[in-house]
Design an enzyme around this catalytic site. Sequence first.
Site, short mmCIF file in Angstrom:
data_model
loop_
_atom_site.label_atom_id
_atom_site.label_comp_id
_atom_site.label_asym_id
_atom_site.label_seq_id
_atom_site.Cartn_x
_atom_site.Cartn_y
_atom_site.Cartn_z
CD GLU A 1 0.97 58.90 5.07
OE1 GLU A 1 0.03 58.16 4.99
OE2 GLU A 1 1.24 59.91 4.50
CG ASN B 1 2.26 59.10 -2.74
OD1 ASN B 1 1.69 58.01 -2.39
ND2 ASN B 1 2.34 60.06 -1.77
CG LEU C 1 -4.85 50.93 -14.50
CD1 LEU C 1 -5.08 49.82 -15.45
CD2 LEU C 1 -3.97 52.12 -15.13
N GLY D 1 -10.42 59.98 -15.15
CA GLY D 1 -11.35 60.98 -14.55
C GLY D 1 -10.86 62.37 -14.74
CB CYS E 1 -0.67 62.82 -1.08
SG CYS E 1 -1.28 62.64 0.73
CE LYS F 1 2.70 67.34 0.81
NZ LYS F 1 4.23 66.85 1.32
CE LYS G 1 -9.80 59.06 -1.32
NZ LYS G 1 -8.66 58.24 -1.11
NE ARG H 1 -5.35 69.08 2.61
CZ ARG H 1 -4.57 68.31 3.38
NH1 ARG H 1 -3.33 68.78 3.92
NH2 ARG H 1 -5.29 67.11 4.10
#
Length: 436
Positions: free
Chosen positions: A154, A214, A256, A259, A266, A269, A326, A333
């Site tokens: 996914e 990721n 980009l 922050g 995700c 990990k 976010k 998490r």
Amino acid sequence: MNISIIGVGYVGLVTGTCFAELGNHVLCMDIDEAKINQLIEGRVPFYEPQLEELIKSNYSLGRLDFTSNIEECVKFGELVFITVGTPEGKNKSPDMHYINEVINEIIPLLEDKHQIVVKSTVPIGSSREIKERVDEEIKKYNIEAEIELAFNPEFLSEGTAVSDFMFPDRIVLGVETTPIKNKLLQLYGNFIEENIPVLITKYETAEMIKYASNAFLATKISYINEIAAICEYYGANIKEVADGVGLDRRIGNNFLRAGAGYGGSCFPKDTRALYSLGARAGHKPQIVKAAINVNDNQKYIIIKKVKKLLGDFEDKTVGILGVAFKPGTDDIREAPASPVIDYLIRKKVKVKIYDPKAMENFKNLHSEVQCCENEYEACENCDCIIVFTEWQEFLKLDFDYLRKIVNKPVLLDLRNMFDPIKVREHGFSYLGVGIV
Ligand code: UGA
């Protein structure tokens, strides 16, 4: 098509609901009965835009249903999707015990009509191992069936998961036999008609695509955060630097945004898992390791800034705007706010927080913080305001009013969401990330 979804976490619920929305009949299963009852009543256990409405409409149309009975669920579908969690295990590699339990439970229930689709993020090599185990084990139950298996990763981002599902960049199918490939091509037929690219690969390649995607995005973020730190020293502006860099089509401007660092369930990990998978293969991935290190270091950079802005910690109050990892989610998490707030609490700083969605979750883990009704209450009497999450509603803040209610007009904008010039015009000191 009839579809079974095993595991109604974030991925399972979004995937099952969206398959129903596409016209399939979907039965979702979870061992957590309370969660299943909640869903039947139309209540979603977490916040995700659009999801609740889709669940309600598809449930009332009879295309989506929920059960805590695994037998009922497996018997229902032709494709059995496994979407249980693969949390971080001891050696940073994903813990496969939920998947293994599900496989053990479904094997005696399998019939010729069934095909298994793994959607959980799993270590490279897992799909093949699962397939071999299924082949081996069904013999013990004298099941005369050829159970095929696919790995179908996914690419859903929290906060935009429904639209990510409905408008994907690509569909990746790790499949090694034709009938399941054809079934999945039929399932994703609408997207294929819209010319969405479909990649058909062997299992290991599909598994690696997930990790490599990721890790690449995480690396982009760490890269820009590293550049931001250098910008601060030399007085360059990271937002403009990112614009200038991102306009190169070979680079692109997504991910980009400098922050507070990446968080969530995700990137942290999966980058650690890829490092561990590489190390096991005799190749410790140095770039991935650097991305992890830069991200881990972000909290020290933030703490240093807070220290500088507060002077000392004695009798100080800090107002935190946003604690979710976010915007668009109530998920905390590995949220960058957590370690910084824990540090401030240890230093006896009074911490007041406001987040439009994630406050309950945060309070459950950090009981010492004071939860506030709104942004203004969180900022009242504080010596520094820190923005950790770029919720769009914060852009409407009335800085003239804020100026009157704070103890010291200081803003640390860790998402570069405000215009420094305008904030300073209202009498505030402003500090961003890579912006002086
Ligand atoms: C991420 C990926 O974006 C999805 O494609 C993937 O399917 C998902 O992980 C997963 O593996 O399940 P998600 O963790 O929901 O999705 O959120 P992102 O939007 O990727 O953001 C991750 C973190 O990076 C957030 O803390 C965000 O604030 C931060 N970020 C993102 C930045 O600091 N800068 C950016 O430019 C972009």
